[in-house]
Design a protein around this motif. Structure first.
Motif, PDB file in Angstrom:
ATOM      1  N   UNK A  11       3.474  15.897  -1.626  1.00 58.65           N
ATOM      2  CA  UNK A  11       2.102  16.032  -2.319  1.00 58.65           C
ATOM      3  C   UNK A  11       1.225  14.793  -2.428  1.00 58.65           C
ATOM      4  N   UNK A  12      -0.058  14.928  -2.436  1.00 59.30           N
ATOM      5  CA  UNK A  12      -0.853  13.963  -2.445  1.00 59.30           C
ATOM      6  C   UNK A  12      -1.127  13.543  -4.032  1.00 59.30           C
ATOM      7  N   UNK A  13      -1.964  12.352  -4.253  1.00 63.86           N
ATOM      8  CA  UNK A  13      -1.998  11.979  -5.514  1.00 63.86           C
ATOM      9  C   UNK A  13      -2.913  13.079  -6.471  1.00 63.86           C
ATOM     10  N   UNK A  14      -3.493  13.998  -5.896  1.00 63.18           N
ATOM     11  CA  UNK A  14      -4.252  15.086  -6.677  1.00 63.18           C
ATOM     12  C   UNK A  14      -3.332  16.241  -6.960  1.00 63.18           C
ATOM     13  N   UNK A  15      -2.036  16.155  -6.253  1.00 61.53           N
ATOM     14  CA  UNK A  15      -1.143  17.671  -6.271  1.00 61.53           C
ATOM     15  C   UNK A  15      -1.254  18.327  -5.218  1.00 61.53           C
ATOM     16  N   UNK A  16      -2.194  18.025  -4.413  1.00 63.60           N
ATOM     17  CA  UNK A  16      -2.106  19.172  -2.938  1.00 63.60           C
ATOM     18  C   UNK A  16      -0.811  18.936  -2.452  1.00 63.60           C
ATOM     19  N   UNK A  17      -0.479  19.898  -1.716  1.00 58.90           N
ATOM     20  CA  UNK A  17       0.671  20.154  -0.856  1.00 58.90           C
ATOM     21  C   UNK A  17       0.254  19.833   0.600  1.00 58.90           C
ATOM     22  N   UNK A  18       1.059  19.032   1.331  1.00 56.65           N
ATOM     23  CA  UNK A  18       0.830  19.022   2.934  1.00 56.65           C
ATOM     24  C   UNK A  18       1.303  20.184   3.533  1.00 56.65           C
ATOM     25  N   UNK A  19       0.465  20.932   4.156  1.00 52.94           N
ATOM     26  CA  UNK A  19       0.982  21.976   4.976  1.00 52.94           C
ATOM     27  C   UNK A  19       0.458  21.772   6.500  1.00 52.94           C
ATOM     28  N   UNK A  20       1.393  22.445   7.589  1.00 50.43           N
ATOM     29  CA  UNK A  20       1.017  22.111   8.945  1.00 50.43           C
ATOM     30  C   UNK A  20       0.893  23.431   9.834  1.00 50.43           C
ATOM     31  N   UNK A  21       0.258  23.513  10.699  1.00 48.02           N
ATOM     32  CA  UNK A  21       0.219  24.776  11.620  1.00 48.02           C
ATOM     33  C   UNK A  21       0.819  24.209  13.039  1.00 48.02           C
ATOM     34  N   UNK A  22       1.630  25.044  13.699  1.00 44.93           N
ATOM     35  CA  UNK A  22       2.150  24.736  14.994  1.00 44.93           C
ATOM     36  C   UNK A  22       1.121  25.361  15.848  1.00 44.93           C
ATOM     37  N   UNK A  23       0.958  24.581  17.033  1.00 49.33           N
ATOM     38  CA  UNK A  23       0.104  24.989  18.199  1.00 49.33           C
ATOM     39  C   UNK A  23       0.596  26.436  18.632  1.00 49.33           C
ATOM     40  N   UNK A  24      -0.533  27.278  18.711  1.00 49.27           N
ATOM     41  CA  UNK A  24      -0.430  28.641  19.149  1.00 49.27           C
ATOM     42  C   UNK A  24       0.076  29.509  18.204  1.00 49.27           C
ATOM     43  N   UNK A  25       0.193  29.222  16.905  1.00 46.81           N
ATOM     44  CA  UNK A  25       0.521  29.985  15.829  1.00 46.81           C
ATOM     45  C   UNK A  25      -0.578  30.075  14.825  1.00 46.81           C
TER      46      UNK A  25
END
Length: 131
Positions: A11-25
């Motif tokens: 989480x960042x300081x604002x409570x947002x969650x880090x998400x990622x997307x893999x190449x080609x998905x």
């Protein structure tokens, strides 16, 4: 088929969650990746975060949240067995390796894009809000 992974709730300081997307998905998910044979899950997580986002974390600082099973987002007829950890990071992550896109998701907002089953089923409902 089953894939063993280690994944991070970050989480960042604002409570947002880090998400990622893999190449080609299409699906966004927690950062992390496959656990190599004989590798401890927290060590695998630290390795994957370094490779995929350029962030260095101490495996001992990761807090284990539990083990979860969900359908794999990108591999048909495959389950992921995930060791989920919560941790803090310093600095701004930068997508690298197979990561095409990274976002900070406000868990209170409607996503508006595809989420991996692990993220949608376990992470957002259980860990989406600040403790």
């Amino acid at each position: 088929m089953t894939i063993r992974i280690a994944a991070a709730v970050i989480r960042d300081d604002g409570g947002r969650l880090l998400l990622v997307r893999k190449r080609g998905t299409k699906a966004f998910m927690q950062a992390g990746g496959k656990i190599e044979p004989g590798e401890l899950p927290a060590v695998a997580l630290a390795r994957e975060l370094r490779e995929e986002l350029g962030i260095v974390v101490d495996p001992g600082a990761a807090s284990h949240l539990g083990s979860f099973s969900a359908p794999a987002a990108n591999e048909p007829e495959t389950q992921v067995e995930a060791e989920l950890f919560e941790l803090s990071i310093a600095g701004e992550p930068v997508p690298a390796a197979e990561i095409e896109e990274m976002i900070w998701l406000n868990p209170e907002a409607e996503a508006g894009f595809e989420l991996a089953p692990l993220t949608a089923t376990f992470v957002l409902p259980r860990y989406g809000r600040q403790p």
